[in-house]
Write an enzyme that holds these catalytic residues in place. Structure first.
Site, PDB file in Angstrom:
ATOM      1  N   VAL A 152      24.014 -25.153  -6.452  1.00  0.00           N
ATOM      2  CA  VAL A 152      23.644 -25.061  -7.867  1.00  0.00           C
ATOM      3  C   VAL A 152      22.942 -26.342  -8.315  1.00  0.00           C
ATOM      4  O   VAL A 152      21.902 -26.303  -8.980  1.00  0.00           O
ATOM      5  CB  VAL A 152      24.890 -24.789  -8.738  1.00  0.00           C
ATOM      6  N   TYR A 153      23.497 -27.480  -7.946  1.00  0.00           N
ATOM      7  CA  TYR A 153      22.874 -28.759  -8.287  1.00  0.00           C
ATOM      8  C   TYR A 153      21.487 -28.868  -7.662  1.00  0.00           C
ATOM      9  O   TYR A 153      20.519 -29.283  -8.302  1.00  0.00           O
ATOM     10  CB  TYR A 153      23.766 -29.900  -7.798  1.00  0.00           C
TER      11      TYR A 153
END
Length: 243
Positions: A152-153
């Site tokens: 996600v990051y």
């Protein structure tokens, strides 16, 4: 040689700690008046009180739409102009995607991507009118390499890379430089979500850098002559571990 920073006004988001604080301190040392943006009002007040008059506090919650939208107008009312915008505030979500909750995903994408786009959008008319300005976004090596433990990051930072590089090409004709700095793991609160065993392993391997070392890169980028734009600077620990 004239000081390229003397008399300028910079805005740094996420300025109460980490890379934001280190960059704000470096800018102030170079003669810049820094508007320190953070949601931590108490921390900002303490930092401004010890800045020797070189810092201005701007309490903004970038996750609150009204607060985010008011940031640039509030700063222009306080400081009169913005020469440098460093969009640095961000958050981190790591671990397996299946274990990540939707609220954390929303929060991180809103801060890492949406707030950056909105801040840049808000400052551009001012910089275009003045036909000068510098915008730097804190990205990450994760904006260049798909880091397996943090999908996600990594997605948020690839979005930042795309936005930064496309916007740079749009506004260069107005005398505005847009760039990003892409550090590897930095010793900061952002790593608080790392599993303890991963953090210790990276520390033991010499795979972390200090926030001040990222600030050094930002200062180098900003100090280049106006005919030079550094699109991106990747700043890694020598023993970087990317998995």
């Amino acid at each position: 040689m004239a000081n390229p920073f003397d008399g300028k006004v910079a805005v740094v988001t996420g300025a109460a700690s980490g890379i934001g604080l280190a960059t704000a301190q470096a800018l102030m040392a170079a003669g810049v008046t820094v508007v320190m943006v953070d949601r931590n009002e108490v921390a900002l007040a303490a930092l401004v009180a010890t800045s020797g008059g070189k810092a201005i506090a701007q309490v903004t919650d970038l996750l609150d739409p009204e607060s985010c939208n008011a940031m640039v107008p509030d700063i222009l009312a306080k400081a009169g102009r913005i020469d440098i915008l460093h969009c640095n505030a961000g958050s981190y979500v790591g671990g397996d995607l299946v274990d990540t909750n939707p609220a954390s995903i929303d929060r991180m994408l809103n801060l890492n991507v949406n707030a950056v786009i909105k801040n840049v959008h808000a400052v551009l008319p001012h910089m275009i009118e003045r036909r000068t300005g510098d915008i730097i976004v804190t990205c990450s090596v994760a904006g260049h390499v798909s880091i397996m433990p943090e999908p996600v990051y990594t997605a948020s930072k690839w979005a930042v890379t795309s936005f930064t590089q496309a916007t740079r090409r749009q506004v260069a004709k107005h005398g505005i430089r847009v760039a990003q700095v892409s550090p590897g793991p930095v010793i900061s609160a952002l790593l608080a979500d790392w599993p303890a065993e991963r953090l210790q392993a990276v520390k033991d391997a010499g795979g972390l850098i200090e926030a001040s070392e990222v600030a050094d890169a930002v200062m180098y980028m900003l100090s280049r002559p106006r005919n030079v734009t550094i699109h991106d600077m990747i700043v890694l620990p020598t023993n970087f571990i990317d998995a």
